[in-house]
Scaffold this motif. Structure first.
Motif, PDB file in Angstrom:
ATOM      1  N   MET A 140       0.853  -1.177   0.000  1.00 20.58           N
ATOM      2  CA  MET A 140       0.000   0.000   0.000  1.00 20.58           C
ATOM      3  C   MET A 140       0.897   1.238   0.000  1.00 20.58           C
ATOM      4  O   MET A 140       1.815   1.352   0.811  1.00 20.58           O
ATOM      5  CB  MET A 140      -0.895  -0.023   1.245  1.00 20.58           C
ATOM      6  CG  MET A 140      -1.768   1.183   1.382  1.00 20.58           C
ATOM      7  SD  MET A 140      -2.795   1.261   2.883  1.00 20.58           S
ATOM      8  CE  MET A 140      -3.407  -0.333   3.091  1.00 20.58           C
ATOM      9  N   THR A 141       0.604   2.141  -0.901  1.00 21.10           N
ATOM     10  CA  THR A 141       1.407   3.356  -0.966  1.00 21.10           C
ATOM     11  C   THR A 141       1.010   4.304   0.163  1.00 21.10           C
ATOM     12  O   THR A 141      -0.050   4.175   0.774  1.00 21.10           O
ATOM     13  CB  THR A 141       1.204   4.085  -2.308  1.00 21.10           C
ATOM     14  OG1 THR A 141      -0.142   4.559  -2.361  1.00 21.10           O
ATOM     15  CG2 THR A 141       1.504   3.179  -3.479  1.00 21.10           C
ATOM     16  N   PHE A 142       1.868   5.244   0.414  1.00 21.38           N
ATOM     17  CA  PHE A 142       1.598   6.224   1.466  1.00 21.38           C
ATOM     18  C   PHE A 142       0.342   7.024   1.147  1.00 21.38           C
ATOM     19  O   PHE A 142      -0.469   7.309   2.040  1.00 21.38           O
ATOM     20  CB  PHE A 142       2.795   7.164   1.626  1.00 21.38           C
ATOM     21  CG  PHE A 142       2.551   8.245   2.629  1.00 21.38           C
ATOM     22  CD1 PHE A 142       2.539   7.959   3.991  1.00 21.38           C
ATOM     23  CD2 PHE A 142       2.300   9.544   2.217  1.00 21.38           C
ATOM     24  CE1 PHE A 142       2.298   8.956   4.925  1.00 21.38           C
ATOM     25  CE2 PHE A 142       2.053  10.549   3.142  1.00 21.38           C
ATOM     26  CZ  PHE A 142       2.056  10.250   4.504  1.00 21.38           C
ATOM     27  N   GLN A 143       0.148   7.373  -0.123  1.00 26.29           N
ATOM     28  CA  GLN A 143      -1.026   8.146  -0.509  1.00 26.29           C
ATOM     29  C   GLN A 143      -2.316   7.371  -0.257  1.00 26.29           C
ATOM     30  O   GLN A 143      -3.299   7.929   0.228  1.00 26.29           O
ATOM     31  CB  GLN A 143      -0.951   8.565  -1.989  1.00 26.29           C
ATOM     32  CG  GLN A 143       0.083   9.622  -2.279  1.00 26.29           C
ATOM     33  CD  GLN A 143       1.478   9.037  -2.505  1.00 26.29           C
ATOM     34  OE1 GLN A 143       1.689   7.825  -2.451  1.00 26.29           O
ATOM     35  NE2 GLN A 143       2.441   9.923  -2.731  1.00 26.29           N
ATOM     36  N   VAL A 144      -2.334   6.101  -0.589  1.00 22.35           N
ATOM     37  CA  VAL A 144      -3.520   5.268  -0.360  1.00 22.35           C
ATOM     38  C   VAL A 144      -3.775   5.129   1.134  1.00 22.35           C
ATOM     39  O   VAL A 144      -4.911   5.236   1.596  1.00 22.35           O
ATOM     40  CB  VAL A 144      -3.349   3.884  -1.031  1.00 22.35           C
ATOM     41  CG1 VAL A 144      -4.467   2.942  -0.626  1.00 22.35           C
ATOM     42  CG2 VAL A 144      -3.268   4.024  -2.541  1.00 22.35           C
ATOM     43  N   PHE A 145      -2.716   4.895   1.898  1.00 23.79           N
ATOM     44  CA  PHE A 145      -2.851   4.794   3.347  1.00 23.79           C
ATOM     45  C   PHE A 145      -3.417   6.087   3.928  1.00 23.79           C
ATOM     46  O   PHE A 145      -4.339   6.054   4.743  1.00 23.79           O
ATOM     47  CB  PHE A 145      -1.492   4.486   3.979  1.00 23.79           C
ATOM     48  CG  PHE A 145      -1.505   4.576   5.477  1.00 23.79           C
ATOM     49  CD1 PHE A 145      -2.074   3.562   6.238  1.00 23.79           C
ATOM     50  CD2 PHE A 145      -0.965   5.676   6.120  1.00 23.79           C
ATOM     51  CE1 PHE A 145      -2.100   3.643   7.622  1.00 23.79           C
ATOM     52  CE2 PHE A 145      -0.991   5.765   7.499  1.00 23.79           C
ATOM     53  CZ  PHE A 145      -1.553   4.751   8.251  1.00 23.79           C
ATOM     54  N   LEU A 146      -2.875   7.208   3.517  1.00 19.19           N
ATOM     55  CA  LEU A 146      -3.336   8.504   4.014  1.00 19.19           C
ATOM     56  C   LEU A 146      -4.786   8.754   3.620  1.00 19.19           C
ATOM     57  O   LEU A 146      -5.583   9.235   4.434  1.00 19.19           O
ATOM     58  CB  LEU A 146      -2.438   9.623   3.487  1.00 19.19           C
ATOM     59  CG  LEU A 146      -2.686  11.014   4.049  1.00 19.19           C
ATOM     60  CD1 LEU A 146      -2.535  11.014   5.564  1.00 19.19           C
ATOM     61  CD2 LEU A 146      -1.731  12.011   3.412  1.00 19.19           C
TER      62      LEU A 146
ATOM     63  N   ARG B  54      -7.139   6.504   3.059  1.00 17.86           N
ATOM     64  CA  ARG B  54      -7.985   5.643   3.899  1.00 17.86           C
ATOM     65  C   ARG B  54      -8.071   6.163   5.327  1.00 17.86           C
ATOM     66  O   ARG B  54      -9.121   6.111   5.958  1.00 17.86           O
ATOM     67  CB  ARG B  54      -7.470   4.206   3.882  1.00 17.86           C
ATOM     68  CG  ARG B  54      -7.702   3.529   2.557  1.00 17.86           C
ATOM     69  CD  ARG B  54      -7.256   2.100   2.585  1.00 17.86           C
ATOM     70  NE  ARG B  54      -7.472   1.485   1.283  1.00 17.86           N
ATOM     71  CZ  ARG B  54      -7.017   0.300   0.954  1.00 17.86           C
ATOM     72  NH1 ARG B  54      -6.340  -0.420   1.829  1.00 17.86           N
ATOM     73  NH2 ARG B  54      -7.245  -0.189  -0.254  1.00 17.86           N
ATOM     74  N   LEU B  55      -6.972   6.652   5.832  1.00 24.11           N
ATOM     75  CA  LEU B  55      -6.950   7.209   7.186  1.00 24.11           C
ATOM     76  C   LEU B  55      -7.860   8.429   7.290  1.00 24.11           C
ATOM     77  O   LEU B  55      -8.652   8.551   8.228  1.00 24.11           O
ATOM     78  CB  LEU B  55      -5.521   7.569   7.580  1.00 24.11           C
ATOM     79  CG  LEU B  55      -5.311   8.097   8.987  1.00 24.11           C
ATOM     80  CD1 LEU B  55      -5.645   7.023  10.007  1.00 24.11           C
ATOM     81  CD2 LEU B  55      -3.876   8.579   9.153  1.00 24.11           C
TER      82      LEU B  55
ATOM     83  N   SER C 244     -11.532   7.380   7.037  1.00 26.79           N
ATOM     84  CA  SER C 244     -11.953   6.777   8.297  1.00 26.79           C
ATOM     85  C   SER C 244     -12.217   7.856   9.351  1.00 26.79           C
ATOM     86  O   SER C 244     -13.208   7.794  10.088  1.00 26.79           O
ATOM     87  CB  SER C 244     -10.883   5.801   8.779  1.00 26.79           C
ATOM     88  OG  SER C 244     -11.204   5.301  10.043  1.00 26.79           O
TER      89      SER C 244
END
Length: 73
Positions: free
Chosen positions: A1-7, A9-10, A13
């Protein structure tokens, strides 16, 4: 998971959690005597009420195809 996708989703949420908590605060501030929802409503109490229509309206299904709310039957 890339940082952009993680961010992303965060942040999504966090937004959903804030919206949920804001709704809970508004309900609490309204001081309703009893909490009720469509899930707990007994449609047998009013047999002439169209359950499918009520559920569709609550889900905003009429809005997806951009139909006029007043055109529903």
């Amino acid at each position: 998971m890339t940082f952009q996708v993680f961010l992303l989703r965060l942040v999504e949420s966090e937004m959903m959690d804030r919206e949920r908590r804001a709704t809970e605060r508004r309900i609490k501030a309204a001081k309703f005597p009893v909490s009720k929802s469509l899930e707990t409503y007994n449609f047998l109490d009013m047999p002439t009420l169209n359950k499918k229509l009520v559920v569709d309206l609550a889900r905003c299904e009429w809005n997806r195809p951009r139909e006029n709310l007043f055109g529903l039957r």
